[in-house]
Scaffold this motif. Structure first.
Motif, PDB file in Angstrom:
ATOM      1  N   ILE A  52      24.145   2.107 -31.877  1.00  0.00           N
ATOM      2  CA  ILE A  52      23.866   2.594 -33.240  1.00  0.00           C
ATOM      3  C   ILE A  52      22.425   3.084 -33.331  1.00  0.00           C
ATOM      4  CG2 ILE A  52      23.590   1.889 -35.651  1.00  0.00           C
ATOM      5  CD1 ILE A  52      25.983  -0.023 -35.213  1.00  0.00           C
ATOM      6  N   VAL A 110      25.541   5.018 -38.898  1.00  0.00           N
ATOM      7  CA  VAL A 110      24.794   6.215 -38.503  1.00  0.00           C
ATOM      8  C   VAL A 110      24.777   7.237 -39.635  1.00  0.00           C
ATOM      9  CG1 VAL A 110      24.757   8.187 -36.907  1.00  0.00           C
ATOM     10  CG2 VAL A 110      25.201   5.874 -36.034  1.00  0.00           C
ATOM     11  N   ASN A 153      19.676  11.472 -32.851  1.00  0.00           N
ATOM     12  CA  ASN A 153      20.079  12.370 -33.932  1.00  0.00           C
ATOM     13  C   ASN A 153      20.837  13.614 -33.444  1.00  0.00           C
ATOM     14  OD1 ASN A 153      20.301  13.115 -36.643  1.00  0.00           O
ATOM     15  ND2 ASN A 153      18.469  14.381 -36.546  1.00  0.00           N
ATOM     16  N   LEU A 181      21.953   6.449 -31.516  1.00  0.00           N
ATOM     17  CA  LEU A 181      22.442   7.597 -32.279  1.00  0.00           C
ATOM     18  C   LEU A 181      21.502   7.944 -33.428  1.00  0.00           C
ATOM     19  CD1 LEU A 181      26.275   6.849 -32.370  1.00  0.00           C
ATOM     20  CD2 LEU A 181      25.171   8.767 -31.218  1.00  0.00           C
ATOM     21  N   LYS A 182      20.938   6.935 -34.056  1.00  0.00           N
ATOM     22  CA  LYS A 182      19.975   7.189 -35.131  1.00  0.00           C
ATOM     23  C   LYS A 182      18.732   7.903 -34.593  1.00  0.00           C
ATOM     24  CE  LYS A 182      21.168   3.228 -38.102  1.00  0.00           C
ATOM     25  NZ  LYS A 182      20.660   1.946 -38.666  1.00  0.00           N
TER      26      LYS A 182
END
Length: 459
Positions: free
Chosen positions: A357, A425, A364, A360-361
């Motif tokens: 997680i 996300v 981006n 992915l943050k």
């Protein structure tokens, strides 16, 4: 004309794809069809994508082929088996059935038991040509390399065929045999732009444990850059697609080839917007610039997890921080990015999912896809978990996606984990927008918290 090529994918029977509506034609089948044409063997092609099985059967009745070649894969197997059983009846005069595709290699006995007469193992062009000649001329099948068949109820597997060394010997896929306008119109109607596919390479030299190399092997063979540019120019002039999807596993694997590709595309005025897949370590600022100038608008950069522990367990041989940086650098270049994520890989913990997680943050990517890991027969992953399989449904009526094995947590846990990743996300993204939507932020956070709670209950 005694030979017909087809497959068993029907868009109208696929609820998931009906929501996505991004169909592509069966390039592999069209390559084999074109190869036979180059050997002066006329053939029919029935691309079933936009048609029903009833329409497919009507076409086969009309053409009365002596040989029917069917492409099969992990997701179409169930329909392929149904089709074989219908064709092996008096109504269709019992045509010889040849099957090919990635699902064949490690399921020989299963496919032969369905009624298929021959299986083409690996690349199909030369094998199908030789096998067809043997069938029509009643020659000894054992002399054809790269096939499997039954003899007195016993499965016979001939020696493996040597793979194509020079891909420039291959003719272009027989696109004239399929309803290209249906693909283009479907894309245009649902996405505002049309897209077509091109293949430039065969094989992949990398060792990811979950990935199947059943057809092209763990190799790297590439079509000359000038021929790829010629194909792009032909598609541009003949069909005028808005975009191209290069189906290769690692598009930027050779920087030398990519430099030549860039030069040829510019020289031949062959630019079409395109997207591709690659690995982070095969990207750098110079390569990104070349891709951008050649027309690349989106790059899918594989990671599979935000946890280095899981990436190492997959034998991905890449640093997750480098993947993150390449996604960020690609975004900065003005090229869209995509990445792939798996949850539920053997050994994955809640901490690993949290790292995914965060990855992915931070990275981006413009797009990302998430699946629950599943073992494909013939892969290292399958070999590793074979003794831990807990659910193995009937082969004819299921796919490898339905196989389950002992994991750290229950299968339900990972279903909720997918929802947790997506909602957390998307909450992060919405919260960082300039024009925030407070209601949407609240909904996403609520869904994320709920998914997390259900994960804990489902452990």
């Amino acid at each position: 004309m005694s030979i017909l090529f087809t497959h068993a994918y029907y868009l109208s029977s696929d609820p998931k794809e009906q929501k996505i509506m991004k169909p592509y034609p069966p390039l592999g089948l069209l390559y084999v069809s074109a190869y036979l044409l180059s050997k002066n063997i006329p053939n029919h092609v029935f691309d079933s994508t936009f048609y029903s099985q009833q329409e497919q059967l009507a076409f086969i009745r009309k053409k009365k082929p002596e040989v029917v070649c069917i492409y099969t894969n992990l997701m179409t197997k169930i329909e392929v088996v149904k089709l074989i059983k219908i064709l092996k009846t008096a109504e269709f005069n019992f045509p010889k059935i040849i099957l090919g595709g990635p699902d064949i290699t490690f399921n020989l006995d299963n496919y032969l038991k369905t009624g298929a007469d021959f299986l083409v193992i690996g690349e199909g062009e030369e094998t199908t040509f030789e096998l067809y000649q043997a069938i029509i001329n009643e020659l000894d099948f054992s002399s054809v390399n790269g096939i499997a068949y039954l003899e007195n109820g016993i499965a016979i597997k001939t020696p493996a065929r040597t793979k194509f060394r020079e891909l420039d010997d291959l003719p272009l896929p027989n696109r004239d045999a399929i309803p290209n306008e249906k693909y283009l119109d479907t894309w245009k109607k649902n996405h505002g732009e049309s897209s077509m596919t091109i293949s430039t390479q065969r094989g992949c030299p990398y060792t990811c444990k979950w990935c199947s190399t059943a057809v092209y092997g763990q190799s790297y063979r590439r079509r000359p850059a000038h021929l790829v540019a010629q194909e792009m120019k032909m598609l541009k002039d003949k069909y005028n697609p808005d975009a191209i999807w290069f189906v290769d596993d690692v598009f930027t694997i050779s920087h030398k080839w990519l430099t030549a590709f860039h030069e040829e595309v510019v020289k031949q005025n062959a630019q079409i917007r395109f997207e591709c897949i690659t690995r982070a370590e095969r990207l750098n600022e110079e390569i990104l610039k070349l891709l951008h100038e050649a027309g690349c608008f989106r790059i899918w950069i594989g990671a599979e997890s935000g946890s280095q522990k899981i990436i190492d367990a997959m034998d991905r041989r890449v640093d997750v921080n480098h993947v993150k940086k390449m996604i960020q650098d690609t975004n900065a270049m003005g090229i869209e990015t995509g990445t792939f994520i798996m949850v539920g890989y053997p050994g994955e913990t809640q901490e690993d999912i949290s790292e995914t997680i965060q990855y992915l943050k931070d990275a981006n990517p413009t797009h990302y896809t998430i699946t629950i890991a599943y073992p494909i027969k013939g892969t290292s992953l399958y070999d590793e978990i074979e003794n831990d399989i807990t659910i193995k449904p009937d082969w004819e009526t299921s796919t490898d996606r339905e196989i389950d094995f002992k994991r750290n947590y229950s299968r339900k846990y990972y279903d909720y984990a997918v929802k947790k990743v997506v909602n957390e996300v998307e909450f992060h993204r919405e919260s960082n927008k300039q024009n925030k939507n407070p209601l949407k932020i609240l909904k996403l956070k609520t869904k994320s918290v709920l998914a997390g709670a259900l994960m804990s209950i489902s452990k």
